[in-house]
Design an enzyme around this catalytic site. Structure first.
Site, PDB file in Angstrom:
ATOM      1  N   LYS A  18       0.839  -1.212   0.000  1.00  0.00           N
ATOM      2  CA  LYS A  18       0.000   0.000   0.000  1.00  0.00           C
ATOM      3  C   LYS A  18       0.864   1.248   0.000  1.00  0.00           C
ATOM      4  CE  LYS A  18       0.895   1.279   4.446  1.00  0.00           C
ATOM      5  NZ  LYS A  18       1.644   2.443   4.844  1.00  0.00           N
ATOM      6  N   ASP A 145      -2.802  -1.754   9.975  1.00  0.00           N
ATOM      7  CA  ASP A 145      -2.815  -1.769   8.510  1.00  0.00           C
ATOM      8  C   ASP A 145      -3.312  -3.096   7.932  1.00  0.00           C
ATOM      9  OD1 ASP A 145      -1.744   0.759   8.554  1.00  0.00           O
ATOM     10  OD2 ASP A 145       0.253   0.178   7.859  1.00  0.00           O
TER      11      ASP A 145
HETATM   12  P1  ATP Z   1       3.988  -0.289   7.839  1.00  0.00           P
HETATM   13  O1  ATP Z   1       3.971   0.349   6.485  1.00  0.00           O
HETATM   14  O2  ATP Z   1       2.743  -1.104   8.128  1.00  0.00           O
HETATM   15  O3  ATP Z   1       4.334   0.646   8.944  1.00  0.00           O
HETATM   16  P2  ATP Z   1       6.501  -1.418   7.060  1.00  0.00           P
HETATM   17  O4  ATP Z   1       6.199  -1.731   5.632  1.00  0.00           O
HETATM   18  O5  ATP Z   1       7.285  -0.181   7.350  1.00  0.00           O
HETATM   19  O6  ATP Z   1       5.140  -1.398   7.854  1.00  0.00           O
HETATM   20  P3  ATP Z   1       7.121  -4.157   7.495  1.00  0.00           P
HETATM   21  O7  ATP Z   1       7.744  -4.625   6.229  1.00  0.00           O
HETATM   22  O8  ATP Z   1       5.728  -4.542   7.757  1.00  0.00           O
HETATM   23  O9  ATP Z   1       7.291  -2.598   7.677  1.00  0.00           O
HETATM   24  O10 ATP Z   1       8.103  -4.666   8.651  1.00  0.00           O
HETATM   25  C1  ATP Z   1       8.222  -4.055   9.905  1.00  0.00           C
HETATM   26  C2  ATP Z   1       8.885  -5.053  10.850  1.00  0.00           C
HETATM   27  O11 ATP Z   1       7.952  -6.088  11.126  1.00  0.00           O
HETATM   28  C3  ATP Z   1      10.092  -5.765  10.253  1.00  0.00           C
HETATM   29  O12 ATP Z   1      11.272  -5.096  10.537  1.00  0.00           O
HETATM   30  C4  ATP Z   1      10.034  -7.143  10.864  1.00  0.00           C
HETATM   31  O13 ATP Z   1      10.854  -7.213  12.005  1.00  0.00           O
HETATM   32  C5  ATP Z   1       8.594  -7.336  11.329  1.00  0.00           C
HETATM   33  N1  ATP Z   1       7.833  -8.363  10.579  1.00  0.00           N
HETATM   34  C6  ATP Z   1       6.973  -9.225  11.108  1.00  0.00           C
HETATM   35  N2  ATP Z   1       6.409 -10.001  10.168  1.00  0.00           N
HETATM   36  C7  ATP Z   1       6.902  -9.613   9.006  1.00  0.00           C
HETATM   37  C8  ATP Z   1       6.694 -10.050   7.671  1.00  0.00           C
HETATM   38  N3  ATP Z   1       5.862 -11.037   7.366  1.00  0.00           N
HETATM   39  N4  ATP Z   1       7.353  -9.401   6.706  1.00  0.00           N
HETATM   40  C9  ATP Z   1       8.173  -8.385   7.006  1.00  0.00           C
HETATM   41  N5  ATP Z   1       8.445  -7.958   8.248  1.00  0.00           N
HETATM   42  C10 ATP Z   1       7.808  -8.567   9.252  1.00  0.00           C
END
Ligand code: ATP
Length: 305
Positions: A18, A145
């Site tokens: 997203k 989210d």
């Molecule tokens: P958001 O946009 O919802 O704030 P994000 O995209 O910045 O999230 P994610 O890729 O969701 O960040 O990852 C955040 C943290 O969540 C990672 O550093 C990891 O430690 C943890 N995590 C838990 N499950 C997952 C997963 N399936 N894939 C990626 N990271 C995960």
């Protein structure tokens, strides 16, 4: 797919990333969360989660960022499987494989996407008969989210972002995403937002009518003028180099640019596919990002493939 089929092959769910075209952040609430007005747009960068029968809950991950993904019960996909199993009194004997293409810790809700995908995949594998509302409830418990990753398309999220109202879109929007080296932790970015806004009276967050009109019209130039992200200053404060990435993309012809969610991915709205290719090439050549990807929106939510 019949139950026998799912038993032998497993179930694969494709789920989009997203971008927030508007992220309005209010004051911190007593529970520590912030009230948000969060206009989500699902974009066509996808993870795939496959759930297959196994002796116990195990998890594997492939893809360029796989090394950064936790493979324990902290993984949102594992947490989703456990939550569903607990609710329906099922043994969580499942192997989850994540084919990861969404950048990790990039502000594109990759972990949330995997949570929604695993929930849908396990639901199909175990034939729980859960309603859409029940699945959305579990999603909301897993993270702010996660419900949007299930429904996809475009939606306004209020509360801490989990209360969703679908939003109309009048066409396909073209995006370029500049992926950064290393991630930014969402809680750390909110902490920086609190520090930067300390002592200021924050307005109650609300979706901007001009932005909703622009989405409904399908006009990228109108949408570009209304893009906003209240977390952008915090992300730039923590990662000043993102300013150069934003400048490189707009200099190459993007209509509008913003940090995606909590960053450090930056998002560039462009008028068409050829501009998308040009901006992506310019961003890659600029040396201000790790790589650039093009994608279309809105994309469908989590779907069994
Ligand atoms: P958001 O946009 O919802 O704030 P994000 O995209 O910045 O999230 P994610 O890729 O969701 O960040 O990852 C955040 C943290 O969540 C990672 O550093 C990891 O430690 C943890 N995590 C838990 N499950 C997952 C997963 N399936 N894939 C990626 N990271 C995960």
């Amino acid at each position: 797919m019949t139950r026998a089929d799912t038993g032998t092959r497993g179930v694969t769910v494709r789920v989009p990333a997203k971008v927030n075209v508007q992220l309005a952040v209010g004051a911190a609430r007593p529970d520590g969360f912030h009230d948000l007005a969060n206009v989500f747009l699902a974009v066509g960068l996808y993870d795939e989660v496959t759930a297959a029968p196994a002796d116990e809950l195990t998890i594997t991950c492939s893809g360029p960022d796989a090394a950064q993904v936790p493979l324990d019960r902290g993984n949102l996909a594992a947490r989703a499987a456990l939550a569903l199993a607990e609710r329906y009194g099922i043994e969580p004997a499942v192997h989850l494989h994540i084919a990861k293409d969404i950048p990790v810790a990039g502000g594109m809700a990759g972990g949330s996407a995997d949570g929604a995908a695993a929930l849908l995949a396990c639901d199909a594998l175990w034939s729980t008969g859960a309603s859409r509302e029940e699945l959305l409830e579990i999603c909301a418990e897993l993270g702010s989210d996660v419900p949007f990753s299930l429904i996809g398309g475009a939606a306004l999220g209020t509360g801490r972002g989990e209360l969703l109202t679908p939003v109309a879109t009048g066409g396909t929007f073209h995006w370029v995403f500049a992926l950064a080296d290393g991630g930014l932790s969402t809680p750390v970015v909110f902490g920086e937002f609190d520090r930067l806004t300390a002592g200021t009276d924050l307005p109650v967050p609300a979706a901007a009518p001009a932005l909703l009109d622009a989405l409904a019209s399908g006009d990228p130039a109108a949408l570009a003028k209304t893009l906003s992200n209240d977390l952008q200053a915090a992300a730039l404060s923590l990662r000043p180099s993102l300013a150069a990435t934003l400048a490189a993309g707009t200099g190459a012809g993007a209509l509008g640019a913003l940090v995606s969610g909590s960053g450090p991915t930056t998002a560039f709205l462009v008028p068409d596919e050829s501009t998308a290719r040009r901006v992506a090439a310019a961003l890659t050549a600029s040396g201000t990002c790790r790589t650039a990807r093009t994608a279309l929106s809105p994309a469908a939510g989590a779907t069994v493939v």
